[in-house]
Design a protein around this motif. Structure first.
Motif, PDB file in Angstrom:
ATOM      1  N   THR A 106       0.836  -1.193   0.000  1.00  4.30           N
ATOM      2  CA  THR A 106       0.000   0.000   0.000  1.00  4.30           C
ATOM      3  C   THR A 106       0.874   1.248   0.000  1.00  4.30           C
ATOM      4  N   GLY A 107       0.272   2.364  -0.349  1.00  2.43           N
ATOM      5  CA  GLY A 107       1.011   3.621  -0.349  1.00  2.43           C
ATOM      6  C   GLY A 107       1.144   4.216   1.029  1.00  2.43           C
ATOM      7  N   GLN A 108       0.260   3.844   1.933  1.00  3.10           N
ATOM      8  CA  GLN A 108       0.238   4.450   3.251  1.00  3.10           C
ATOM      9  C   GLN A 108       0.005   3.396   4.316  1.00  3.10           C
ATOM     10  N   THR A 109       0.354   3.738   5.535  1.00  2.00           N
ATOM     11  CA  THR A 109       0.114   2.868   6.676  1.00  2.00           C
ATOM     12  C   THR A 109      -1.389   2.660   6.845  1.00  2.00           C
ATOM     13  N   ARG A 110      -1.788   1.435   7.140  1.00  2.00           N
ATOM     14  CA  ARG A 110      -3.196   1.093   7.305  1.00  2.00           C
ATOM     15  C   ARG A 110      -3.504   0.827   8.782  1.00  2.00           C
ATOM     16  N   PRO A 111      -4.794   0.706   9.111  1.00  4.03           N
ATOM     17  CA  PRO A 111      -5.162   0.397  10.500  1.00  4.03           C
ATOM     18  C   PRO A 111      -4.562  -0.921  10.964  1.00  4.03           C
ATOM     19  N   THR A 127      13.053  12.069   2.329  1.00  8.57           N
ATOM     20  CA  THR A 127      11.997  12.092   3.335  1.00  8.57           C
ATOM     21  C   THR A 127      10.761  11.472   2.688  1.00  8.57           C
ATOM     22  N   VAL A 128      10.001  10.729   3.480  1.00  5.48           N
ATOM     23  CA  VAL A 128       8.815  10.057   2.958  1.00  5.48           C
ATOM     24  C   VAL A 128       7.580  10.808   3.436  1.00  5.48           C
ATOM     25  N   HIS A 129       6.726  11.189   2.483  1.00  4.12           N
ATOM     26  CA  HIS A 129       5.476  11.881   2.791  1.00  4.12           C
ATOM     27  C   HIS A 129       4.324  11.032   2.286  1.00  4.12           C
ATOM     28  N   GLU A 130       3.428  10.682   3.193  1.00  4.66           N
ATOM     29  CA  GLU A 130       2.229   9.962   2.796  1.00  4.66           C
ATOM     30  C   GLU A 130       1.199  11.014   2.380  1.00  4.66           C
ATOM     31  N   VAL A 131       1.042  11.190   1.081  1.00  5.76           N
ATOM     32  CA  VAL A 131       0.206  12.255   0.531  1.00  5.76           C
ATOM     33  C   VAL A 131      -1.270  12.005   0.825  1.00  5.76           C
ATOM     34  N   ASN A 132      -1.723  10.806   0.563  1.00  2.45           N
ATOM     35  CA  ASN A 132      -3.100  10.407   0.887  1.00  2.45           C
ATOM     36  C   ASN A 132      -3.088   8.907   1.144  1.00  2.45           C
ATOM     37  N   THR A 133      -4.250   8.287   1.177  1.00  2.00           N
ATOM     38  CA  THR A 133      -4.305   6.868   1.542  1.00  2.00           C
ATOM     39  C   THR A 133      -3.640   5.954   0.527  1.00  2.00           C
ATOM     40  N   VAL A 135      -1.024   7.180  -1.853  1.00  2.00           N
ATOM     41  CA  VAL A 135       0.197   7.743  -2.449  1.00  2.00           C
ATOM     42  C   VAL A 135       1.234   8.059  -1.375  1.00  2.00           C
ATOM     43  N   ALA A 136       2.468   7.650  -1.666  1.00  2.00           N
ATOM     44  CA  ALA A 136       3.615   8.019  -0.833  1.00  2.00           C
ATOM     45  C   ALA A 136       4.662   8.652  -1.742  1.00  2.00           C
ATOM     46  N   GLU A 137       5.258   9.745  -1.284  1.00  2.00           N
ATOM     47  CA  GLU A 137       6.305  10.421  -2.042  1.00  2.00           C
ATOM     48  C   GLU A 137       7.624  10.343  -1.290  1.00  2.00           C
ATOM     49  N   GLU A 155      -0.371   3.231  -5.058  1.00  6.28           N
ATOM     50  CA  GLU A 155      -0.752   1.817  -4.994  1.00  6.28           C
ATOM     51  C   GLU A 155      -1.720   1.466  -6.106  1.00  6.28           C
ATOM     52  N   THR A 156      -1.762   0.190  -6.409  1.00  5.06           N
ATOM     53  CA  THR A 156      -2.649  -0.294  -7.475  1.00  5.06           C
ATOM     54  C   THR A 156      -4.110  -0.111  -7.079  1.00  5.06           C
ATOM     55  N   ALA A 157      -4.952   0.107  -8.062  1.00  3.74           N
ATOM     56  CA  ALA A 157      -6.381   0.317  -7.795  1.00  3.74           C
ATOM     57  C   ALA A 157      -7.225  -0.878  -8.222  1.00  3.74           C
ATOM     58  N   THR A 158      -6.660  -1.743  -9.050  1.00  4.96           N
ATOM     59  CA  THR A 158      -7.449  -2.874  -9.547  1.00  4.96           C
ATOM     60  C   THR A 158      -6.626  -4.146  -9.510  1.00  4.96           C
ATOM     61  N   LEU A 159      -7.312  -5.228  -9.487  1.00 11.95           N
ATOM     62  CA  LEU A 159      -6.680  -6.537  -9.516  1.00 11.95           C
ATOM     63  C   LEU A 159      -5.982  -6.751 -10.861  1.00 11.95           C
ATOM     64  N   GLY A 160      -4.790  -7.262 -10.841  1.00  9.58           N
ATOM     65  CA  GLY A 160      -4.066  -7.577 -12.067  1.00  9.58           C
ATOM     66  C   GLY A 160      -3.153  -6.464 -12.575  1.00  9.58           C
ATOM     67  N   THR A 161      -3.163  -5.322 -11.921  1.00  4.56           N
ATOM     68  CA  THR A 161      -2.243  -4.245 -12.310  1.00  4.56           C
ATOM     69  C   THR A 161      -1.313  -3.954 -11.147  1.00  4.56           C
ATOM     70  N   GLY A 162      -0.183  -3.387 -11.466  1.00  2.00           N
ATOM     71  CA  GLY A 162       0.792  -3.033 -10.439  1.00  2.00           C
ATOM     72  C   GLY A 162       0.691  -1.577 -10.031  1.00  2.00           C
ATOM     73  N   PRO A 163       1.480  -1.176  -9.075  1.00  2.00           N
ATOM     74  CA  PRO A 163       1.468   0.219  -8.646  1.00  2.00           C
ATOM     75  C   PRO A 163       2.119   1.111  -9.695  1.00  2.00           C
ATOM     76  N   GLN A 164       1.828   2.402  -9.614  1.00  4.53           N
ATOM     77  CA  GLN A 164       2.489   3.370 -10.481  1.00  4.53           C
ATOM     78  C   GLN A 164       3.656   3.974  -9.710  1.00  4.53           C
ATOM     79  N   ILE A 165       4.833   3.899 -10.298  1.00  3.01           N
ATOM     80  CA  ILE A 165       6.028   4.474  -9.685  1.00  3.01           C
ATOM     81  C   ILE A 165       6.573   5.506 -10.682  1.00  3.01           C
ATOM     82  N   VAL A 166       6.470   6.774 -10.295  1.00  2.00           N
ATOM     83  CA  VAL A 166       6.792   7.872 -11.201  1.00  2.00           C
ATOM     84  C   VAL A 166       7.902   8.720 -10.592  1.00  2.00           C
ATOM     85  N   THR A 167       8.859   9.125 -11.420  1.00  2.00           N
ATOM     86  CA  THR A 167       9.882  10.054 -10.948  1.00  2.00           C
ATOM     87  C   THR A 167       9.556  11.457 -11.456  1.00  2.00           C
TER      88      THR A 167
END
Length: 172
Positions: A106-111, A127-133, A135-137, A155-167
């Protein structure tokens, strides 16, 4: 007289010539030449610093991609991990419980103390910034504009796809 070692005679009214150092014109020429050399070398030096920051961001992107794949393959070995949000706990390299979404970190810490991508990869100088639930930068410390010199993990939004990692390197 031949063989005499007497000093040569000076003309009347002339003084002996003394050399004390550089003339003002010689000093100005040297300063102009050094200024021209430094003006051409300074931009090259600053380009090396930017190139180094770009290389660090690219390396970190590759490390994050590798860590996400490692988590994904580890998740495939655990039953029940390949669901929307996995309740299956498995330990990330940092020693904490890893959270996955369709098998990917996941992009962010979960419960319940499930950790996101930041605990799957160890990077220094960021430095790591958790932008939203989702996305992590990973922002490069010491860059010209840290919010524009980073690696963004979504993080991925659907089954069968991977996360997006963008520079993003416009602020490096």
């Amino acid at each position: 007289m031949l063989g005499s070692s007497a000093p040569p005679r000076q003309r009347l009214g002339s003084r002996p010539r003394r050399v004390h150092g550089f003339t003002l014109i010689e000093l100005i020429c040297v300063i102009v030449i050094l200024g021209a050399l430094s003006a051409t070398a300074l931009p090259k030096f600053s380009d090396f610093q930017r190139d180094a920051r770009l290389a660090v961001v690219a390396r970190t992107s590759a490390e994050i991609t590798g860590a996400a794949r490692m988590a994904y393959y580890k998740c495939l070995l655990i039953a029940g991990c390949y669901v929307a949000f996995s309740g299956t706990k498995f330990v990330a390299p940092s020693g904490v419980n890893g959270a996955t979404y369709f098998g990917w970190p996941t992009g962010q810490t979960r419960p319940n103390d499930f950790q996101g991508i930041k605990d799957w990869v160890t990077v220094s100088g960021f430095t790591v910034h958790e932008v939203n639930t989702a996305v992590a930068e990973f922002r490069l410390i010491g860059s010209t504009t840290p919010t524009a010199c980073l690696v963004r993990y979504t993080e991925t939004a659907t089954l069968g796809t991977g996360p997006q990692i963008v520079t993003v390197t416009t602020g490096c």
